[in-house]
Design an enzyme around this catalytic site. Structure first.
Site, PDB file in Angstrom:
ATOM      1  N   CYS A 165       0.850  -1.171   0.074  1.00  0.00           N
ATOM      2  CA  CYS A 165      -0.158   0.013   0.095  1.00  0.00           C
ATOM      3  C   CYS A 165       0.732   1.289   0.102  1.00  0.00           C
ATOM      4  O   CYS A 165       0.443   2.448  -0.121  1.00  0.00           O
ATOM      5  CB  CYS A 165      -0.902  -0.103   1.161  1.00  0.00           C
ATOM      6  SG  CYS A 165      -1.889  -1.439   1.239  1.00  0.00           S
ATOM      7  N   HIS A 305      -2.492   7.601   6.886  1.00  0.00           N
ATOM      8  CA  HIS A 305      -2.777   6.255   6.366  1.00  0.00           C
ATOM      9  C   HIS A 305      -4.334   5.963   6.709  1.00  0.00           C
ATOM     10  O   HIS A 305      -4.847   5.410   5.826  1.00  0.00           O
ATOM     11  CB  HIS A 305      -1.814   5.158   6.569  1.00  0.00           C
ATOM     12  CG  HIS A 305      -1.688   3.813   5.959  1.00  0.00           C
ATOM     13  ND1 HIS A 305      -1.731   3.775   4.411  1.00  0.00           N
ATOM     14  CD2 HIS A 305      -1.883   2.662   6.239  1.00  0.00           C
ATOM     15  CE1 HIS A 305      -1.937   2.505   4.419  1.00  0.00           C
ATOM     16  NE2 HIS A 305      -2.067   1.715   5.325  1.00  0.00           N
ATOM     17  N   GLU A 316      -0.506   4.715  14.399  1.00  0.00           N
ATOM     18  CA  GLU A 316      -0.294   5.839  13.727  1.00  0.00           C
ATOM     19  C   GLU A 316      -0.343   7.102  14.531  1.00  0.00           C
ATOM     20  O   GLU A 316       0.381   8.207  14.305  1.00  0.00           O
ATOM     21  CB  GLU A 316      -1.091   6.023  12.470  1.00  0.00           C
ATOM     22  CG  GLU A 316      -0.806   7.055  11.362  1.00  0.00           C
ATOM     23  CD  GLU A 316      -1.401   7.275  10.036  1.00  0.00           C
ATOM     24  OE1 GLU A 316      -0.960   8.011   9.273  1.00  0.00           O
ATOM     25  OE2 GLU A 316      -2.154   6.484   9.845  1.00  0.00           O
ATOM     26  N   LYS A 337      -9.516   8.339   3.366  1.00  0.00           N
ATOM     27  CA  LYS A 337      -9.960   6.620   3.160  1.00  0.00           C
ATOM     28  C   LYS A 337     -11.449   6.435   3.765  1.00  0.00           C
ATOM     29  O   LYS A 337     -12.077   5.424   3.109  1.00  0.00           O
ATOM     30  CB  LYS A 337      -8.986   5.679   3.672  1.00  0.00           C
ATOM     31  CG  LYS A 337      -7.681   5.445   2.991  1.00  0.00           C
ATOM     32  CD  LYS A 337      -6.772   4.401   3.411  1.00  0.00           C
ATOM     33  CE  LYS A 337      -5.718   4.213   2.754  1.00  0.00           C
ATOM     34  NZ  LYS A 337      -4.541   5.200   3.132  1.00  0.00           N
ATOM     35  N   HIS A 342      -9.899   2.107   0.509  1.00  0.00           N
ATOM     36  CA  HIS A 342      -8.217   1.906   0.456  1.00  0.00           C
ATOM     37  C   HIS A 342      -7.861   1.273  -0.815  1.00  0.00           C
ATOM     38  O   HIS A 342      -8.320   0.177  -1.308  1.00  0.00           O
ATOM     39  CB  HIS A 342      -7.960   0.802   1.561  1.00  0.00           C
ATOM     40  CG  HIS A 342      -6.355   1.014   1.765  1.00  0.00           C
ATOM     41  ND1 HIS A 342      -5.497   1.550   1.058  1.00  0.00           N
ATOM     42  CD2 HIS A 342      -5.736   0.148   2.672  1.00  0.00           C
ATOM     43  CE1 HIS A 342      -4.181   1.152   1.418  1.00  0.00           C
ATOM     44  NE2 HIS A 342      -4.343   0.318   2.437  1.00  0.00           N
ATOM     45  N   PHE A 403       1.567  -3.545   3.872  1.00  0.00           N
ATOM     46  CA  PHE A 403       1.881  -4.959   4.657  1.00  0.00           C
ATOM     47  C   PHE A 403       3.334  -5.081   4.395  1.00  0.00           C
ATOM     48  O   PHE A 403       3.717  -4.890   3.121  1.00  0.00           O
ATOM     49  CB  PHE A 403       0.926  -5.888   3.850  1.00  0.00           C
ATOM     50  CG  PHE A 403      -0.521  -6.013   4.293  1.00  0.00           C
ATOM     51  CD1 PHE A 403      -0.926  -5.344   5.458  1.00  0.00           C
ATOM     52  CD2 PHE A 403      -1.332  -6.606   3.685  1.00  0.00           C
ATOM     53  CE1 PHE A 403      -2.204  -5.209   5.850  1.00  0.00           C
ATOM     54  CE2 PHE A 403      -2.703  -6.710   3.994  1.00  0.00           C
ATOM     55  CZ  PHE A 403      -3.012  -6.030   5.240  1.00  0.00           C
TER      56      PHE A 403
END
Length: 417
Positions: A165, A305, A316, A337, A342, A403
């Site tokens: 991502c 994110h 985060e 998002k 996403h 990931f």
């Protein structure tokens, strides 16, 4: 060596909430959700029956049908967004040296639909390996920038970054570095993804990564909310034209902003989960500020994110509080998002565009769908909940994590002539 300045001169977007820059921005400011029941296949036996699909899109309005059939959807999306950005920047109307124009693109997965279709087709046969001759060229992740370069004659660096991502954020950082080192004048950068497929949804469901809020898809992506239950898969593309400042000035280009810096790091922790204290996220934001020669208190806005996962959102925000200290409460933090879902490898690109437009219009898009306070989140942080907020933005950061612990962050600032 004196590093060159890099600016953004073109933008393009094909997203679940808008098929061009103006539609995308209008939807962001209005707090529009792109989530809806999946239309691409029968979801009866699937745990998650919704996603953020691109809507009202017909590739034949942009590409000849025969040519389009030789491309996976992720490459089609790349071409459309890329052409928008190229036209916005006016590159083809200027006497640019195409040997110094590159395309650096991001894709976390690539041609998943093509792979799925070809393998399923083979499995239904008698074992004879009959495959479409375009199977491999349609599937490979690097084919998207190849198409953009071939259509426009751009002969500079051309490749794809793959870091899950974080892919398109890594692509933008590479583009930034090539230009400031004097190796290119212009680079079309960004990312695309088209993973709303049986395999994509099934795979993420098996990881328990996706929301299963089938009774209310439009509210399923709810970053920072106590009742969040996973991310909503999206698709589409975002494109940005990065250009050397003096080169842009010489041709009279429109300039959106300056690229201030970029940073990368690794969690070195887990296949899918972030470090609970956000140590990799701390490192990537600190690296970005260092690269930009800026202090924490210079930052006005962070597009996080913020995927709407139980672990990721908290980690985060902990990292933001650590890096920015008491200034963190003065920053407008958001997660777009909540509206787009996403977009995996394309997330960094469309969120960078959102950050740039927020700076341009002095409005921070909201984090929608927030109803319940999470006691694990610092209440002093301004998460721009549910409604947009007006403010002057001189410096904006865009965070993107993948990931495998891949972290990338890009910083944009208002241009100083």
């Amino acid at each position: 060596m004196q590093l060159k300045r890099v600016v953004v001169t073109g933008l393009g977007a094909l997203t679940p909430i808008g098929n061009n820059i103006q539609e995308y921005w209008d939807a962001l400011i209005s707090g529009k959700s792109g989530a809806a029941p999946i239309t691409y296949y029968d979801t009866e036996k699937h745990k998650t029956k919704f996603a953020c699909e691109v809507k009202n899109f017909n590739i034949e309005e942009f590409i000849d049908r025969k040519e389009a059939r030789r491309m996976d959807k992720f490459a089609q999306y790349a071409i459309v967004a890329g052409e928008q950005a190229i036209a916005d920047a006016g590159i083809l109307d200027s006497n640019v040296d195409k040997k110094r124009v590159g395309v650096i693109w991001g894709a976390g997965i690539g041609g998943l639909e093509t792979f799925q279709e070809e393998v399923l087709s083979y499995a239904k046969g008698d074992g004879t390996p009959r495959f479409n001759p375009f199977f491999i060229p349609k599937m490979i992740a690097d084919i998207a920038p190849a198409h953009i370069s071939m259509r426009n004659g751009f002969m500079g660096p051309n490749y794809t970054t793959v870091s899950a991502c974080a892919s398109s954020a890594n692509a933008m950082i590479d583009a930034f570095n090539y230009i400031r080192l004097g190796m290119c004048d212009v680079i079309v950068s960004g990312g695309s993804e088209a993973a709303v497929t049986i395999a994509g949804m099934g795979g993420f469901n098996s990881m328990q990564a996706l929301s299963t809020r089938n009774d209310s898809p439009e509210t399923a992506s709810r970053p920072f909310d106590a009742n969040r239950d996973g991310f909503v898969l999206g698709e589409g593309a975002g494109a940005l034209v990065f250009e050397e400042y003096e080169h842009a000035k010489a041709r009279g280009a429109k300039i959106y902003c300056e690229v201030g810096g970029g940073g990368m790091s690794s969690d070195a922790y887990h296949l899918t989960a972030p470090h609970p204290e956000g140590i990799g996220v701390i490192a990537v934001m600190e690296n970005t500020l260092r690269d930009a020669g800026m202090k924490p208190e210079d930052v006005d806005h962070i597009n996080t994110h913020g995927t709407s996962t139980p672990l990721g959102d908290v980690a985060e925000l902990k990292a933001i509080s650590h890096v920015f200290g008491t200034h963190a409460k003065n920053i407008n933090i958001n997660s777009t998002k909540s509206m787009t879902g996403h977009l995996l490898g394309a997330a960094g690109a469309i969120e960078a565009i959102a950050s740039i437009l927020a700076m341009k219009h002095s409005i921070v898009p909201p984090t929608i769908n927030h109803t319940t306070v999470d006691e694990n989140i610092d209440p002093s942080l301004n998460l721009t909940l549910n409604v947009p907020q007006k403010r002057e933005i001189k410096v904006a950061m865009s965070n993107t994590f993948g990931f495998g612990g891949h972290n990338a962050c890009v910083l944009f600032k208002k241009i100083e002539e």
